[in-house]
Scaffold this active site. Structure first.
Site, PDB file in Angstrom:
ATOM      1  N   ASP A 151      18.469  -2.501  -7.463  1.00 46.35           N
ATOM      2  CA  ASP A 151      17.883  -1.509  -6.552  1.00 46.35           C
ATOM      3  C   ASP A 151      17.966  -0.150  -7.226  1.00 46.35           C
ATOM      4  OD1 ASP A 151      17.411   0.368  -4.590  1.00 46.35           O
ATOM      5  OD2 ASP A 151      18.690  -0.597  -3.086  1.00 46.35           O
ATOM      6  N   ILE A 152      16.839   0.468  -7.455  1.00 52.26           N
ATOM      7  CA  ILE A 152      16.807   1.706  -8.247  1.00 52.26           C
ATOM      8  C   ILE A 152      17.508   2.859  -7.532  1.00 52.26           C
ATOM      9  CG2 ILE A 152      14.608   2.717  -7.467  1.00 52.26           C
ATOM     10  CD1 ILE A 152      13.958   3.067 -10.529  1.00 52.26           C
TER      11      ILE A 152
ATOM     12  N   ASP B  49       9.187   3.631  -2.843  1.00 53.47           N
ATOM     13  CA  ASP B  49       9.004   4.986  -2.308  1.00 53.47           C
ATOM     14  C   ASP B  49       9.801   5.152  -1.004  1.00 53.47           C
ATOM     15  OD1 ASP B  49       7.973   7.527  -1.992  1.00 53.47           O
ATOM     16  OD2 ASP B  49       5.889   6.911  -1.730  1.00 53.47           O
TER      17      ASP B  49
ATOM     18  N   GLY C 242       3.611  -3.570  -6.968  1.00 49.12           N
ATOM     19  CA  GLY C 242       3.847  -4.014  -5.594  1.00 49.12           C
ATOM     20  C   GLY C 242       2.587  -3.835  -4.771  1.00 49.12           C
TER      21      GLY C 242
HETATM   22  N1  AR6 Z   1      14.318  -0.646  -6.405  1.00 49.22           N
HETATM   23  C1  AR6 Z   1      13.551  -1.072  -7.427  1.00 49.22           C
HETATM   24  N2  AR6 Z   1      12.326  -1.620  -7.250  1.00 49.22           N
HETATM   25  C2  AR6 Z   1      11.872  -1.742  -5.986  1.00 49.22           C
HETATM   26  C3  AR6 Z   1      12.609  -1.320  -4.854  1.00 49.22           C
HETATM   27  C4  AR6 Z   1      13.881  -0.748  -5.101  1.00 49.22           C
HETATM   28  N3  AR6 Z   1      14.666  -0.312  -4.125  1.00 49.22           N
HETATM   29  N4  AR6 Z   1      11.858  -1.580  -3.737  1.00 49.22           N
HETATM   30  C5  AR6 Z   1      10.705  -2.171  -4.156  1.00 49.22           C
HETATM   31  N5  AR6 Z   1      10.711  -2.278  -5.510  1.00 49.22           N
HETATM   32  P1  AR6 Z   1       5.737  -0.613  -4.721  1.00 49.22           P
HETATM   33  P2  AR6 Z   1       3.319   0.409  -6.091  1.00 49.22           P
HETATM   34  C6  AR6 Z   1       9.696  -2.840  -6.429  1.00 49.22           C
HETATM   35  O1  AR6 Z   1       4.910  -1.289  -3.699  1.00 49.22           O
HETATM   36  O2  AR6 Z   1       2.807  -0.961  -6.300  1.00 49.22           O
HETATM   37  C7  AR6 Z   1       4.158   2.792  -1.531  1.00 49.22           C
HETATM   38  O3  AR6 Z   1       3.829   2.689  -0.189  1.00 49.22           O
HETATM   39  C8  AR6 Z   1       8.648  -3.762  -5.871  1.00 49.22           C
HETATM   40  O4  AR6 Z   1       9.197  -5.056  -5.682  1.00 49.22           O
HETATM   41  O5  AR6 Z   1       6.952   0.121  -4.288  1.00 49.22           O
HETATM   42  O6  AR6 Z   1       3.251   1.401  -7.224  1.00 49.22           O
HETATM   43  C9  AR6 Z   1       3.808   4.163  -2.125  1.00 49.22           C
HETATM   44  O7  AR6 Z   1       3.903   5.188  -1.156  1.00 49.22           O
HETATM   45  C10 AR6 Z   1       7.611  -3.732  -6.988  1.00 49.22           C
HETATM   46  O8  AR6 Z   1       8.011  -4.602  -8.055  1.00 49.22           O
HETATM   47  O9  AR6 Z   1       4.866   0.468  -5.588  1.00 49.22           O
HETATM   48  C11 AR6 Z   1       2.397   3.963  -2.597  1.00 49.22           C
HETATM   49  O10 AR6 Z   1       1.467   4.197  -1.554  1.00 49.22           O
HETATM   50  C12 AR6 Z   1       7.717  -2.300  -7.518  1.00 49.22           C
HETATM   51  O11 AR6 Z   1       8.951  -1.776  -6.969  1.00 49.22           O
HETATM   52  C13 AR6 Z   1       2.361   2.514  -3.013  1.00 49.22           C
HETATM   53  O12 AR6 Z   1       3.372   1.858  -2.275  1.00 49.22           O
HETATM   54  C14 AR6 Z   1       6.570  -1.404  -7.108  1.00 49.22           C
HETATM   55  O13 AR6 Z   1       6.128  -1.722  -5.797  1.00 49.22           O
HETATM   56  C15 AR6 Z   1       2.680   2.347  -4.489  1.00 49.22           C
HETATM   57  O14 AR6 Z   1       2.531   1.013  -4.849  1.00 49.22           O
END
Ligand code: AR6
Length: 180
Positions: A16-17, A40, A125
């Site tokens: 978890d980042i 986010d 994601g």
């Molecule tokens: N620590 C590390 N990685 C994580 C965590 C965490 N706590 N939580 C989720 N991930 P995403 P995107 C991973 O959807 O695709 C948001 O609503 C997740 O499993 O967070 O760039 C923003 O506001 C995946 O592998 O980001 C934007 O509107 C990765 O982080 C939109 O989503 C990225 O997933 C951005 O979408």
């Protein structure tokens, strides 16, 4: 998994980042810097409202770019908000924009004199970027940066689930022979 690039270490971990202790953590933001789900949501929840206050003042960030704020209650000193592309089939310049989001984050960290930074899998994601492609682009961007730029000593990819972690391991194994 870990590789050395010049004087820097590139490390892949599952986790978890929001718990990272690097100088900066990178957020997968949207171009309005409006907050959302995924990483986010987790960063704003854990860091508290001061991060969003700074985001509001900044106002927004184009796709492929990044901005920096303080990190509220997080252990990291800064949050770098990077905006990856929404995947639309691969013909809308997504690869260039994704690479740029990583590069601009690293440039911001260098400009601040930071030594360590943690990334999530940007765009992999909600934004729908195919996982192995997202991993390859991410790793290539960081490897190229560390090969050509001094200062950053540690880059960590903090990957939230097994699928993402395995994709990054697979792609780093492919890229390893090119590091030398
Ligand atoms: N620590 C590390 N990685 C994580 C965590 C965490 N706590 N939580 C989720 N991930 P995403 P995107 C991973 O959807 O695709 C948001 O609503 C997740 O499993 O967070 O760039 C923003 O506001 C995946 O592998 O980001 C934007 O509107 C990765 O982080 C939109 O989503 C990225 O997933 C951005 O979408």
């Amino acid at each position: 998994m870990e590789v050395k690039i010049k004087n820097a270490r590139l490390v892949l971990v599952k986790g978890d980042i929001t718990e990272e202790e690097t100088d900066a953590i990178v957020n997968a933001a949207n171009s309005r810097l409006a907050g959302g789900g995924g990483v986010d949501g987790a960063i704003h929840r854990a860091g508290g409202p001061s991060i969003m206050e700074e985001c509001r003042k900044i106002g927004g960030c184009p796709t492929g770019q990044a901005v920096i704020t303080s990190a509220g209650n997080l252990k990291a000193r800064y949050v770098i908000h990077a905006v990856g592309p929404i995947y639309q089939g691969g013909t809308k310049g997504e690869e260039k924009l994704l690479r740029s989001a990583y590069e601009e984050s690293l440039k911001l960290a260098s400009k601040k004199g930071l030594k360590s930074i943690s990334f999530p899998a940007l765009s992999a994601g909600a934004y729908g970027y195919p996982l192995d492609e997202a991993a390859r682009v991410a790793l290539q961007a960081v490897i190229d940066y560390l090969k050509t730029t001094e200062g950053i000593e540690l880059v960590r990819f903090v990957l939230f689930d097994d699928r993402t972690f395995e994709a990054f391991k697979r792609q780093l194994t492919f890229l390893k022979p090119t590091i030398g």
